[in-house]
Design a protein around this motif. Structure first.
Motif, PDB file in Angstrom:
ATOM      1  N   ARG A  26     -17.601 -42.538  16.353  1.00  8.91           N
ATOM      2  CA  ARG A  26     -17.352 -43.935  16.040  1.00  8.91           C
ATOM      3  C   ARG A  26     -16.039 -44.419  16.626  1.00  8.91           C
ATOM      4  O   ARG A  26     -15.147 -43.646  16.946  1.00  8.91           O
ATOM      5  CB  ARG A  26     -17.356 -44.141  14.525  1.00  8.91           C
ATOM      6  CG  ARG A  26     -16.235 -43.426  13.857  1.00  8.91           C
ATOM      7  CD  ARG A  26     -16.478 -43.224  12.367  1.00  8.91           C
ATOM      8  NE  ARG A  26     -15.360 -42.457  11.844  1.00  8.91           N
ATOM      9  CZ  ARG A  26     -14.327 -42.990  11.198  1.00  8.91           C
ATOM     10  NH1 ARG A  26     -14.308 -44.283  10.943  1.00  8.91           N
ATOM     11  NH2 ARG A  26     -13.327 -42.254  10.803  1.00  8.91           N
ATOM     12  N   ASP A  27     -15.972 -45.736  16.737  1.00  4.37           N
ATOM     13  CA  ASP A  27     -14.734 -46.404  17.098  1.00  4.37           C
ATOM     14  C   ASP A  27     -13.967 -46.680  15.817  1.00  4.37           C
ATOM     15  O   ASP A  27     -14.536 -47.221  14.859  1.00  4.37           O
ATOM     16  CB  ASP A  27     -15.036 -47.750  17.763  1.00  4.37           C
ATOM     17  CG  ASP A  27     -15.731 -47.591  19.103  1.00  4.37           C
ATOM     18  OD1 ASP A  27     -15.335 -46.691  19.865  1.00  4.37           O
ATOM     19  OD2 ASP A  27     -16.668 -48.363  19.382  1.00  4.37           O
TER      20      ASP A  27
ATOM     21  N   LYS B  56      -9.169 -46.713  18.189  1.00  2.00           N
ATOM     22  CA  LYS B  56      -9.363 -45.291  18.533  1.00  2.00           C
ATOM     23  C   LYS B  56     -10.838 -45.024  18.821  1.00  2.00           C
ATOM     24  O   LYS B  56     -11.627 -44.780  17.922  1.00  2.00           O
ATOM     25  CB  LYS B  56      -8.879 -44.411  17.379  1.00  2.00           C
ATOM     26  CG  LYS B  56      -9.004 -42.926  17.665  1.00  2.00           C
ATOM     27  CD  LYS B  56      -8.435 -42.127  16.504  1.00  2.00           C
ATOM     28  CE  LYS B  56      -9.029 -40.754  16.444  1.00  2.00           C
ATOM     29  NZ  LYS B  56     -10.161 -40.660  15.484  1.00  2.00           N
ATOM     30  N   PRO B  57     -11.216 -45.105  20.098  1.00  2.00           N
ATOM     31  CA  PRO B  57     -12.598 -44.775  20.461  1.00  2.00           C
ATOM     32  C   PRO B  57     -12.789 -43.250  20.449  1.00  2.00           C
ATOM     33  O   PRO B  57     -11.807 -42.506  20.473  1.00  2.00           O
ATOM     34  CB  PRO B  57     -12.740 -45.330  21.878  1.00  2.00           C
ATOM     35  CG  PRO B  57     -11.379 -45.765  22.323  1.00  2.00           C
ATOM     36  CD  PRO B  57     -10.392 -45.474  21.251  1.00  2.00           C
ATOM     37  N   GLN B  99     -13.495 -47.930  27.390  1.00  2.00           N
ATOM     38  CA  GLN B  99     -13.901 -47.817  25.989  1.00  2.00           C
ATOM     39  C   GLN B  99     -13.353 -48.995  25.184  1.00  2.00           C
ATOM     40  O   GLN B  99     -14.029 -49.523  24.304  1.00  2.00           O
ATOM     41  CB  GLN B  99     -13.383 -46.506  25.384  1.00  2.00           C
ATOM     42  CG  GLN B  99     -14.007 -45.243  25.952  1.00  2.00           C
ATOM     43  CD  GLN B  99     -13.605 -44.030  25.136  1.00  2.00           C
ATOM     44  OE1 GLN B  99     -12.420 -43.731  24.997  1.00  2.00           O
ATOM     45  NE2 GLN B  99     -14.570 -43.337  24.566  1.00  2.00           N
ATOM     46  N   VAL B 100     -12.112 -49.370  25.490  1.00  2.00           N
ATOM     47  CA  VAL B 100     -11.501 -50.492  24.774  1.00  2.00           C
ATOM     48  C   VAL B 100     -12.252 -51.782  25.119  1.00  2.00           C
ATOM     49  O   VAL B 100     -12.527 -52.614  24.246  1.00  2.00           O
ATOM     50  CB  VAL B 100      -9.997 -50.589  25.102  1.00  2.00           C
ATOM     51  CG1 VAL B 100      -9.382 -51.816  24.424  1.00  2.00           C
ATOM     52  CG2 VAL B 100      -9.271 -49.325  24.655  1.00  2.00           C
ATOM     53  N   ALA B 101     -12.628 -51.916  26.381  1.00  2.00           N
ATOM     54  CA  ALA B 101     -13.403 -53.090  26.786  1.00  2.00           C
ATOM     55  C   ALA B 101     -14.751 -53.114  26.049  1.00  2.00           C
ATOM     56  O   ALA B 101     -15.224 -54.175  25.635  1.00  2.00           O
ATOM     57  CB  ALA B 101     -13.621 -53.076  28.298  1.00  2.00           C
ATOM     58  N   ALA B 120      -3.869 -44.727  22.225  1.00  2.00           N
ATOM     59  CA  ALA B 120      -3.216 -43.495  22.687  1.00  2.00           C
ATOM     60  C   ALA B 120      -4.226 -42.391  22.485  1.00  2.00           C
ATOM     61  O   ALA B 120      -4.788 -42.259  21.392  1.00  2.00           O
ATOM     62  CB  ALA B 120      -1.950 -43.221  21.876  1.00  2.00           C
ATOM     63  N   GLY B 121      -4.489 -41.617  23.520  1.00  2.00           N
ATOM     64  CA  GLY B 121      -5.453 -40.536  23.344  1.00  2.00           C
ATOM     65  C   GLY B 121      -5.550 -39.642  24.552  1.00  2.00           C
ATOM     66  O   GLY B 121      -4.960 -39.916  25.606  1.00  2.00           O
ATOM     67  N   GLN B 122      -6.308 -38.573  24.373  1.00  2.00           N
ATOM     68  CA  GLN B 122      -6.487 -37.581  25.420  1.00  2.00           C
ATOM     69  C   GLN B 122      -7.689 -37.953  26.286  1.00  2.00           C
ATOM     70  O   GLN B 122      -8.692 -38.440  25.773  1.00  2.00           O
ATOM     71  CB  GLN B 122      -6.746 -36.202  24.798  1.00  2.00           C
ATOM     72  CG  GLN B 122      -5.692 -35.775  23.790  1.00  2.00           C
ATOM     73  CD  GLN B 122      -4.358 -35.480  24.435  1.00  2.00           C
ATOM     74  OE1 GLN B 122      -4.312 -34.800  25.453  1.00  2.00           O
ATOM     75  NE2 GLN B 122      -3.292 -36.009  23.872  1.00  2.00           N
TER      76      GLN B 122
END
Lengths: 390, 390
Positions: A26-27, B56-57, B99-101, B120-122
């Motif tokens: 999930r997001d 946070k995707p 993913q944010v889009a 922020a992520g890997q």
């Protein structure tokens, strides 16, 4: 503005419902994503305040490394990918504890013991469970490696509870178990392997009738273990009255000391004891525990003593951030000041220096200023002279 | 203490060297893992202070979603796994922007625009490159969706530089480009498709001779673009003297305004302009930029204007945390107070309340107290009455 969306609409509650994301993934949206990250960092801050140093292992590594020792338990839950560089199989981690043990045994093998390490990171699993449908979730925890003193068991149990309590979670309970206690009793009564297995299965199911039938000479004592599950003080009083073999009596003595020290250190914590429990603690080699919060589904975390694949004694715990989040009291959305179109940059800089978060309009507002500010999710607005609440 | 290690020893510098971890994947150890996490959180704090809300995707999602639009560029870099639940292929994300889009176009499609989001992520990639051998690295960034004003371009460029500067990085430079400028000139000169392609390739290679031969009527102007790469002010003066087609002149006008506003907002920032550049900016549809720090290998981040797969105009940037870490000034290891064996818990609690980090001995020291404290990595110790430096 251009056309908004070609992706299917959904109920606003879940992408999975719209088929946009795979089940169990999930997001996390605002403001929850921020709360989660801050909770994770605050937990880590509790750990570093007690000397636990953060490590960050990779999300992927060689399958065989991830499957060492207790890693085997989650083998069926591991996504695998081929590494085109080495032509070897790699796995996506399902857990972080073993990675930390690997670090302790490799790059930190010469670091002084006890070694206190902390971590926060995502893990992935092939399938969700009924209790935890998520296939990606965050683990935050510590490992205390190379200390066999009871003080180490006390430290991690208290730290787990203290760290979660520091986030504002009330009604915490620590459910303690020692998965070697029942086996010690079974072994001392000389049950044959078949009987021993039956007795363990009965204990596992908490089935008193079956235990009575299968437990042989150990049955009366094992039935007491079942019956004594409950508040730790009462359970220990009962355990101390039993005639136990030496190995079991030593375990009870340690549990007694642990419960006294934990209760002294964390007087608000409800401490319970389940002396016959070992299900789910198969790889533990000493005192183990589960942390719960009143009225919150699922365990917040679990921990206990184990032996690393390199043969070192260790204890530690893992907190499940999704469960911890469910236990948190409601949080307020962050304050934010709306800056109408044309507000000078110097004003914005000044407000941020004063600790405000700002949200700048980039186009002339076509509507009432306060309405625009509210729509943007702001709590305040800049009227040209001062910050005004909305 | 039990036997330490069954895993192969290594040079202490890299697990990969010992074959313990796949190439390009690594364990981040203390104190670096803590510095990295804190740098990431401080960058996010800079973003939230300007109204960017964290999302946070997931690390994994359906392959086809990750490959939408510009995601196709990294298709060969994506690890894939089969989802046993849906029987569809999933991919490990190679980038977070898309993913944010996707979030903006689905669960946040009804949120007011402009939409300011941070993350922020890997990310994971199948192979490292010469410049970035890492196959897992952290991205920290923002997306500003649904604002086509030049103020949006200014906001993200300044924010990228300000956020990195707030970590203590000096000598920052922002290299600006507008990948539509050269194509606008080529189009206005009526080059046929073959000529246009040759001219673009020559520009791409920064090959003046080839450009002169291939550029036809556009060659003199395109050669100027190549020659003008350098400090933004000088480059813009040169560009403004050129006789440009309308579309190109509009682009130069916007660049001029942007550079003036960025320089006013961030006077310490070195701003350069590469007016002929479009390599690596294929999916950008407007002003784009790369952030560097003096004497630091590799770009710290990049950003610019694009169109989301759902058709919304957007701008944003991604910072590469590994490069940002290389640019940071040296950091001191955190202070920590050694508590000799037997130090009462109340003392430890009091010291932590006063802001100290503590490291408690769990067994009677067999050696000199100060020596034990130093070995444990402490900077201070508790002598029974006060905190003493070591």
């Amino acid at each position: 503005m251009a056309t908004r969306s070609r992706t299917p609409a959904n109920d606003g509650d879940s992408n999975a419902a719209a088929g946009l994301l795979p089940a169990g993934l999930r997001d996390v949206l605002p403001p929850r994503a921020e709360w989660e990250a801050q909770a994770s960092e605050r937990l880590i801050a509790s750990f570093t305040a007690q000397g636990y140093a953060r490590v960050k292992p990779p999300l992927i590594e060689f399958e065989e490394t991830l499957l060492a020792g207790s890693g085997q338990d989650l083998a069926g839950q591991m996504f695998r990918v081929m590494d085109p560089v080495s032509q070897r199989m790699m796995g996506l981690r399902t857990d972080i504890t073993l990675q930390v043990a690997r670090i302790a045994a490799s790059r930190m093998k010469d670091a002084v013991r006890p070694l206190r390490l902390a971590y926060a990171g995502q893990v992935l699993r092939v399938r969700g469970t009924q209790l935890r449908p998520e296939r990606q979730f965050a683990q935050v925890g510590v490992e205390l490696i190379g200390a066999d003193a009871l003080a180490a068991d006390v430290e991690v149990a208290v730290l787990a509870a203290e760290a979660v309590a520091s986030l504002g979670v009330a009604g915490l309970s620590l459910d303690i178990t020692q998965p070697l206690l029942a086996p010690a009793i079974i072994a001392a009564h000389g049950l044959d392997p078949k009987q021993a297995k039956a007795a363990r299965r009965a204990l596992d199911r908490k089935d008193a009738a079956e235990l009575k039938a299968a437990g042989g000479a150990a049955a009366p004592t094992l039935l007491k273990l079942l019956a004594l599950a409950g508040p730790a003080k009462t359970a220990l009083e009962g355990l101390k009255k039993l005639k136990l073999p030496d190995a079991a009596a030593k375990i009870v003595g340690d549990l007694d000391k642990l419960v006294a020290e934990v209760s002294a250190a964390a007087p608000d914590l409800l401490v319970t004891l389940d002396p016959g429990e070992f299900r789910g603690f198969e790889y533990h080699t000493g005192i183990a525990f589960t942390l719960f919060a009143r009225n919150v589904r699922g365990e917040l975390g679990r921990g206990g003593r184990y032996v690393t694949p390199a043969g070192e004694t260790a204890t530690g715990f893992t907190l499940y951030l999704d469960s911890v989040m469910r236990a948190l009291p409601p949080q307020a959305a962050p304050a934010m000041v709306y800056l109408p179109f044309g507000t000078p940059r110097s004003t914005a800089v000044k407000l941020r220096k004063d600790g405000h978060a700002t949200w700048a309009a980039l186009d002339q507002e076509s509507t009432d200023m306060k309405k625009a500010a509210k729509a943007a999710g702001c709590s305040h607005w800049w009227d040209g002279k001062t910050v005004q609440p909305l």
